[in-house]
Design a protein around this motif. Sequence first.
Motif, short mmCIF file in Angstrom:
data_model
loop_
_atom_site.label_atom_id
_atom_site.label_comp_id
_atom_site.label_asym_id
_atom_site.label_seq_id
_atom_site.Cartn_x
_atom_site.Cartn_y
_atom_site.Cartn_z
N THR A 259 1.65 8.61 -18.50
CA THR A 259 3.01 8.26 -18.91
C THR A 259 3.99 8.31 -17.74
N ARG A 260 5.11 7.62 -17.94
CA ARG A 260 6.17 7.65 -16.92
C ARG A 260 6.64 9.08 -16.68
N ARG A 261 6.75 9.87 -17.76
CA ARG A 261 7.24 11.24 -17.62
C ARG A 261 6.34 12.04 -16.67
N GLU A 262 5.02 11.93 -16.86
CA GLU A 262 4.09 12.70 -16.03
C GLU A 262 4.13 12.25 -14.58
N ILE A 263 4.22 10.92 -14.38
CA ILE A 263 4.28 10.42 -13.00
C ILE A 263 5.63 10.80 -12.37
N LEU A 264 6.70 10.73 -13.16
CA LEU A 264 8.01 11.11 -12.60
C LEU A 264 8.06 12.58 -12.22
N LYS A 265 7.34 13.42 -12.97
CA LYS A 265 7.26 14.85 -12.60
C LYS A 265 6.64 14.99 -11.22
N ARG A 266 5.57 14.19 -10.97
CA ARG A 266 4.90 14.23 -9.67
C ARG A 266 5.83 13.74 -8.56
N ILE A 267 6.57 12.67 -8.87
CA ILE A 267 7.46 12.11 -7.86
C ILE A 267 8.61 13.09 -7.57
N ASN A 268 9.05 13.77 -8.61
CA ASN A 268 10.08 14.79 -8.45
C ASN A 268 9.58 15.91 -7.54
N TYR A 269 8.33 16.31 -7.77
CA TYR A 269 7.73 17.36 -6.94
C TYR A 269 7.65 16.89 -5.48
N LEU A 270 7.20 15.65 -5.32
CA LEU A 270 7.07 15.07 -3.98
C LEU A 270 8.43 15.04 -3.27
N ALA A 271 9.46 14.60 -4.01
CA ALA A 271 10.79 14.48 -3.41
C ALA A 271 11.32 15.84 -2.94
N THR B 84 -6.90 7.86 -10.40
CA THR B 84 -6.41 7.98 -9.02
C THR B 84 -5.92 6.63 -8.47
N LYS B 85 -6.01 5.56 -9.27
CA LYS B 85 -5.55 4.23 -8.82
C LYS B 85 -4.03 4.16 -8.89
N LEU B 86 -3.39 4.94 -8.02
CA LEU B 86 -1.94 5.10 -8.13
C LEU B 86 -1.15 3.83 -7.85
N GLU B 87 -1.63 3.05 -6.91
CA GLU B 87 -0.90 1.82 -6.58
C GLU B 87 -0.79 0.94 -7.82
N THR B 88 -1.92 0.77 -8.50
CA THR B 88 -1.96 -0.05 -9.71
C THR B 88 -1.09 0.59 -10.79
N MET C 222 0.83 -1.21 0.00
CA MET C 222 0.00 0.00 0.00
C MET C 222 0.87 1.26 0.00
N ILE C 223 0.47 2.23 -0.81
CA ILE C 223 1.23 3.48 -0.84
C ILE C 223 0.93 4.26 0.43
N ASP C 224 1.96 4.84 0.99
CA ASP C 224 1.77 5.65 2.19
C ASP C 224 0.69 6.71 1.92
N PRO C 225 -0.30 6.84 2.79
CA PRO C 225 -1.41 7.76 2.52
C PRO C 225 -0.96 9.21 2.26
N ALA C 226 0.08 9.65 2.96
CA ALA C 226 0.55 11.04 2.76
C ALA C 226 1.13 11.20 1.35
N VAL C 227 1.89 10.20 0.94
CA VAL C 227 2.48 10.22 -0.41
C VAL C 227 1.37 10.16 -1.46
N ALA C 228 0.41 9.26 -1.23
CA ALA C 228 -0.70 9.11 -2.19
C ALA C 228 -1.46 10.43 -2.32
N ARG C 229 -1.68 11.09 -1.19
CA ARG C 229 -2.43 12.36 -1.24
C ARG C 229 -1.69 13.39 -2.09
N MET C 230 -0.36 13.44 -1.91
CA MET C 230 0.41 14.43 -2.69
C MET C 230 0.45 14.07 -4.17
N LEU C 231 0.62 12.79 -4.47
CA LEU C 231 0.69 12.38 -5.88
C LEU C 231 -0.66 12.53 -6.58
N ARG C 232 -1.71 12.28 -5.80
CA ARG C 232 -3.05 12.24 -6.39
C ARG C 232 -3.67 13.62 -6.59
N ASN C 233 -3.06 14.62 -6.03
CA ASN C 233 -3.60 15.96 -6.14
C ASN C 233 -3.76 16.33 -7.62
#
Length: 162
Positions: free
Chosen positions: A130-142, A101-105, A1-12
Motif C-alpha cells: 500500500t501507499r501508506r507502507e511505502i510512504l512510511k519507508r520513504i519517511n524513514y529514508l528522508a 523487491t521490484k521497487l521501481e515498478t 532507475m532508482i538510485d542504488p543507495a535509496v533502493a537498498r534502504m527502501l528494500r531492507n
Amino acid sequence: MIDPAVARMLRNDPKSYVISADIVANVTATNTLEHAFMVLSKVGYSRIPVLDADDHLQGMISLAVITDKLLHVPGAAVDQLSNYTVADVMLPVEHWVDDPTKLETILNYMINEPFIPLVDEHKVFQGIITRREILKRINYLAHNLANYYEVIPRENVVEEDK
Ligand code: AMP
C-alpha cells in the motif's frame, strides 16, 4: 532507475511493507453485490481484491462501480444489489507484482494506484503493498539518509536552505 543507495534502504526487509493476504479484505466473483457493498462499507476501503476459490487474483471491486450499478437499477434500492454478482461489475487487475523487491515498478504503479497486489508465479494472491507502507519507508529514508550515507551536493546544485 532508482538510485542504488535509496533502493537498498527502501528494500531492507521487504516483507514488512507487504500486508499479508490473510488480513486483506476480499470478496469472490460469485458473491452478490450486496455482500460486496457491505464488506466495503464495513472495512472502510474504497477498493478491494476479488479472489477465486483457490485464492487466485481475479479482479478488483470498488464502491464506485457498485454505486454506479445501483444508479442504474430501478428505484436505486440497495437490496436490488442481491440480484447481481461481483463478476457483473468487477474491474480487471491492471497492475500487480510477483516480487516485493521490484521497487521501481511498485513506485511507478503507485503514482496512480493506492495499492499493488502481490501474487506468486501461479497468480495466487499473497497480499498487497500500500501507499501508506511505502510512504512510511520513504519517511524513514528522508529522516535517516545521512545516518547511512554521506550526501555531498554536486557543484551545480543550488542549496536554497543555506
Ligand atoms: P492505505 O495506503 O493504507 O490508505 O491503503 C491503500 C488502499 O489499499 C486502501 O484504500 C484499500 O483499497 C487497500 N487496503 C489497505 N489495507 C487493506 C486491507 N487490510 N484489506 C483490503 N484492502 C486494503
